[in-house]
Write a protein that holds these residues in place. Structure first.
Motif, PDB file in Angstrom:
ATOM      1  N   ASP A 147     -19.502   2.277 -23.010  1.00 24.59           N
ATOM      2  CA  ASP A 147     -19.995   3.584 -22.546  1.00 24.59           C
ATOM      3  C   ASP A 147     -20.500   4.443 -23.711  1.00 24.59           C
ATOM      4  O   ASP A 147     -20.199   5.629 -23.815  1.00 24.59           O
ATOM      5  CB  ASP A 147     -18.896   4.337 -21.786  1.00 24.59           C
ATOM      6  N   ILE A 148     -21.264   3.818 -24.603  1.00 21.52           N
ATOM      7  CA  ILE A 148     -21.863   4.511 -25.752  1.00 21.52           C
ATOM      8  C   ILE A 148     -23.358   4.641 -25.495  1.00 21.52           C
ATOM      9  O   ILE A 148     -24.039   3.634 -25.263  1.00 21.52           O
ATOM     10  CB  ILE A 148     -21.598   3.749 -27.063  1.00 21.52           C
ATOM     11  N   HIS A 149     -23.861   5.857 -25.542  1.00 25.80           N
ATOM     12  CA  HIS A 149     -25.277   6.116 -25.260  1.00 25.80           C
ATOM     13  C   HIS A 149     -25.967   6.567 -26.554  1.00 25.80           C
ATOM     14  O   HIS A 149     -25.596   7.585 -27.140  1.00 25.80           O
ATOM     15  CB  HIS A 149     -25.420   7.191 -24.185  1.00 25.80           C
ATOM     16  N   ILE A 150     -26.952   5.802 -26.970  1.00 29.23           N
ATOM     17  CA  ILE A 150     -27.715   6.135 -28.179  1.00 29.23           C
ATOM     18  C   ILE A 150     -29.158   6.457 -27.820  1.00 29.23           C
ATOM     19  O   ILE A 150     -29.664   7.534 -28.157  1.00 29.23           O
ATOM     20  CB  ILE A 150     -27.644   4.983 -29.201  1.00 29.23           C
ATOM     21  N   ILE A 151     -29.827   5.544 -27.117  1.00 27.45           N
ATOM     22  CA  ILE A 151     -31.200   5.795 -26.695  1.00 27.45           C
ATOM     23  C   ILE A 151     -31.185   6.757 -25.510  1.00 27.45           C
ATOM     24  O   ILE A 151     -30.314   6.682 -24.635  1.00 27.45           O
ATOM     25  CB  ILE A 151     -31.898   4.474 -26.319  1.00 27.45           C
ATOM     26  N   PHE A 152     -32.164   7.668 -25.472  1.00 24.41           N
ATOM     27  CA  PHE A 152     -32.249   8.735 -24.481  1.00 24.41           C
ATOM     28  C   PHE A 152     -31.048   9.674 -24.568  1.00 24.41           C
ATOM     29  O   PHE A 152     -30.603  10.228 -23.563  1.00 24.41           O
ATOM     30  CB  PHE A 152     -32.375   8.172 -23.061  1.00 24.41           C
ATOM     31  N   ALA A 153     -30.542   9.837 -25.791  1.00 27.61           N
ATOM     32  CA  ALA A 153     -29.413  10.732 -26.034  1.00 27.61           C
ATOM     33  C   ALA A 153     -29.515  11.265 -27.456  1.00 27.61           C
ATOM     34  O   ALA A 153     -30.368  10.843 -28.252  1.00 27.61           O
ATOM     35  CB  ALA A 153     -28.080  10.014 -25.812  1.00 27.61           C
ATOM     36  N   LEU A 154     -28.631  12.200 -27.768  1.00 28.73           N
ATOM     37  CA  LEU A 154     -28.661  12.839 -29.085  1.00 28.73           C
ATOM     38  C   LEU A 154     -28.534  11.851 -30.246  1.00 28.73           C
ATOM     39  O   LEU A 154     -29.255  11.989 -31.245  1.00 28.73           O
ATOM     40  CB  LEU A 154     -27.568  13.906 -29.157  1.00 28.73           C
ATOM     41  N   PRO A 155     -27.639  10.858 -30.204  1.00 30.51           N
ATOM     42  CA  PRO A 155     -27.523   9.939 -31.358  1.00 30.51           C
ATOM     43  C   PRO A 155     -28.831   9.241 -31.715  1.00 30.51           C
ATOM     44  O   PRO A 155     -29.169   9.093 -32.896  1.00 30.51           O
ATOM     45  CB  PRO A 155     -26.450   8.940 -30.898  1.00 30.51           C
ATOM     46  N   GLY A 156     -29.583   8.798 -30.713  1.00 33.04           N
ATOM     47  CA  GLY A 156     -30.853   8.136 -30.999  1.00 33.04           C
ATOM     48  C   GLY A 156     -31.864   9.078 -31.607  1.00 33.04           C
ATOM     49  O   GLY A 156     -32.606   8.701 -32.539  1.00 33.04           O
ATOM     50  N   MET A 157     -31.922  10.312 -31.119  1.00 32.04           N
ATOM     51  CA  MET A 157     -32.844  11.297 -31.681  1.00 32.04           C
ATOM     52  C   MET A 157     -32.454  11.631 -33.112  1.00 32.04           C
ATOM     53  O   MET A 157     -33.312  11.825 -33.980  1.00 32.04           O
ATOM     54  CB  MET A 157     -32.836  12.550 -30.808  1.00 32.04           C
ATOM     55  N   LEU A 158     -31.147  11.680 -33.365  1.00 28.05           N
ATOM     56  CA  LEU A 158     -30.678  11.951 -34.723  1.00 28.05           C
ATOM     57  C   LEU A 158     -31.012  10.803 -35.664  1.00 28.05           C
ATOM     58  O   LEU A 158     -31.445  11.021 -36.805  1.00 28.05           O
ATOM     59  CB  LEU A 158     -29.172  12.195 -34.699  1.00 28.05           C
ATOM     60  N   LEU A 159     -30.857   9.566 -35.200  1.00 33.19           N
ATOM     61  CA  LEU A 159     -31.206   8.407 -36.021  1.00 33.19           C
ATOM     62  C   LEU A 159     -32.695   8.411 -36.363  1.00 33.19           C
ATOM     63  O   LEU A 159     -33.079   8.168 -37.516  1.00 33.19           O
ATOM     64  CB  LEU A 159     -30.848   7.113 -35.279  1.00 33.19           C
ATOM     65  N   ALA A 160     -33.533   8.673 -35.369  1.00 35.01           N
ATOM     66  CA  ALA A 160     -34.976   8.670 -35.601  1.00 35.01           C
ATOM     67  C   ALA A 160     -35.382   9.772 -36.568  1.00 35.01           C
ATOM     68  O   ALA A 160     -36.194   9.552 -37.476  1.00 35.01           O
ATOM     69  CB  ALA A 160     -35.710   8.836 -34.264  1.00 35.01           C
ATOM     70  N   THR A 161     -34.822  10.961 -36.398  1.00 35.33           N
ATOM     71  CA  THR A 161     -35.158  12.081 -37.279  1.00 35.33           C
ATOM     72  C   THR A 161     -34.690  11.822 -38.700  1.00 35.33           C
ATOM     73  O   THR A 161     -35.400  12.106 -39.672  1.00 35.33           O
ATOM     74  CB  THR A 161     -34.540  13.376 -36.747  1.00 35.33           C
ATOM     75  N   THR A 162     -33.493  11.284 -38.827  1.00 33.96           N
ATOM     76  CA  THR A 162     -32.964  10.979 -40.165  1.00 33.96           C
ATOM     77  C   THR A 162     -33.823   9.948 -40.869  1.00 33.96           C
ATOM     78  O   THR A 162     -34.095  10.056 -42.073  1.00 33.96           O
ATOM     79  CB  THR A 162     -31.513  10.477 -40.060  1.00 33.96           C
ATOM     80  N   PHE A 163     -34.287   8.941 -40.130  1.00 36.58           N
ATOM     81  CA  PHE A 163     -35.115   7.886 -40.732  1.00 36.58           C
ATOM     82  C   PHE A 163     -36.405   8.454 -41.304  1.00 36.58           C
ATOM     83  O   PHE A 163     -36.759   8.171 -42.457  1.00 36.58           O
ATOM     84  CB  PHE A 163     -35.428   6.816 -39.691  1.00 36.58           C
ATOM     85  N   VAL A 164     -37.116   9.262 -40.530  1.00 39.39           N
ATOM     86  CA  VAL A 164     -38.428   9.736 -40.984  1.00 39.39           C
ATOM     87  C   VAL A 164     -38.308  10.777 -42.090  1.00 39.39           C
ATOM     88  O   VAL A 164     -39.291  11.038 -42.799  1.00 39.39           O
ATOM     89  CB  VAL A 164     -39.247  10.308 -39.805  1.00 39.39           C
ATOM     90  N   THR A 165     -37.131  11.375 -42.266  1.00 41.70           N
ATOM     91  CA  THR A 165     -36.968  12.408 -43.296  1.00 41.70           C
ATOM     92  C   THR A 165     -36.204  11.912 -44.522  1.00 41.70           C
ATOM     93  O   THR A 165     -35.910  12.707 -45.421  1.00 41.70           O
ATOM     94  CB  THR A 165     -36.241  13.628 -42.715  1.00 41.70           C
TER      95      THR A 165
END
Length: 302
Positions: A147-165
């Motif tokens: 029951d861990i949600h990464i995609i379509f949730a805050l963790p995935g958005m945080l991972l993507a933002t961290t990667f590009v910055t």
């Protein structure tokens, strides 16, 4: 004869000086080209954003910003930024210190990996995270089972933002720390300071302006990131929409009022860009002023 020096004729000196300078026509032509490019591609679009934002009046402008989904997008953008920027600041300091102060196997590879987000499209980066953490991805079944949600949730958005910055802080600090050298750190260690004291009282103060500059750029990119976040977020209104995603949804809405509202929300990002430019200019002025004072102090002591 020995001891005699030849002095260039006045005419030869004037010719050599004129040969190293462009004509006034070329100088002003280049200046006009630069100003015209900046005006057409930077200034005019920025003016248009604010014009469109206030097209329906200042009341409609603030009403657009107070809309619940817009407030949710602003809040989510701030949360992601407040997490991603400190993480990248910590990574940037650690990576820059390792690259600038030590020699180790794989150093060139580390520098290349730091620059990787500059070369990879943000959309491609978002797709990579979907491949790994999506429901049909490599870890999808395991994440669903726990029951861990990464995609379509805050963790995935945080991972993507961290990667590009990732590169911004590190890329500002690495050349600065390399230019400062290791003499000050070695002196501090000789006087009995430990590694943490050396970093806190010697390395960090000498690199503080580069660190602040990198954090400012990282913050601006984190708030304005669209491509990678759009792939992993799903752009669910009120849940996984950031400011750029909210602007895009409003702009492509069928109603004209929503189109104007999109420019109102976009003006927040424009204001962020202007604020970033002001702070950047101030830091550059402070850095140049500090360098000039240091040079003057060295010349006076000599």
């Amino acid at each position: 004869m020995a001891g005699l020096t030849t002095r260039p004729l006045r005419g030869d000196t004037a010719k050599s000086q004129r040969g190293s300078e462009e004509t006034p026509f070329i100088k002003w032509l280049l200046i006009c080209i630069a100003l015209g490019f900046v005006g057409v591609f930077l200034v005019l679009p920025l003016i248009n954003v604010f014009y469109q934002a206030f097209h329906n009046g200042i009341g409609f402008y603030f009403e657009s910003l107070r809309e619940p989904d817009t407030l949710s997008a602003i809040q989510l953008t701030l949360v992601i930024t407040l997490i991603a920027v400190p993480m990248n600041a910590f990574f940037g300091m650690a990576a820059a210190w390792a690259v600038a102060k030590f020699e180790f196997r794989g150093k060139a590879l580390l520098i290349t990996l730091i620059d990787l987000p500059f070369a990879v499209s943000p959309v491609v980066a978002g797709l990579v995270f979907v491949v790994w953490f999506g429901r049909q991805g490599f870890l999808g079944n395991w994440l669903d089972a726990h029951d861990i949600h990464i995609i379509f949730a805050l963790p995935g958005m945080l991972l993507a933002t961290t990667f590009v910055t990732v590169p911004f802080v590190a890329r500002e600090l690495i050349p600065l720390m390399q230019a400062n050298g290791t003499d000050q750190e070695q002196a501090a260690l000789t006087l009995g300071a430990n590694g943490w004291q050396t970093f806190w009282y010697v390395t960090l103060p000498s690199s503080k302006w580069g660190l602040i500059y990198g954090i400012i750029l990282c913050n601006a990119r984190a708030m304005g990131e669209f491509g990678a976040v759009s792939v992993v977020s799903g752009a669910i209104a009120g849940q996984t929409e950031t400011i750029p995603l909210r602007v895009d949804k409003l702009f492509h809405s069928a109603t004209s009022a929503a189109g104007v509202a999109s420019f109102a929300v976009a003006s927040l990002l424009a204001l962020l860009a202007l604020l970033t430019l002001v702070i950047k200019s101030y830091l550059e002025w402070r850095t140049e002023r500090a360098y000039a004072l240091a040079q003057r102090s060295e010349s006076n002591s000599a």
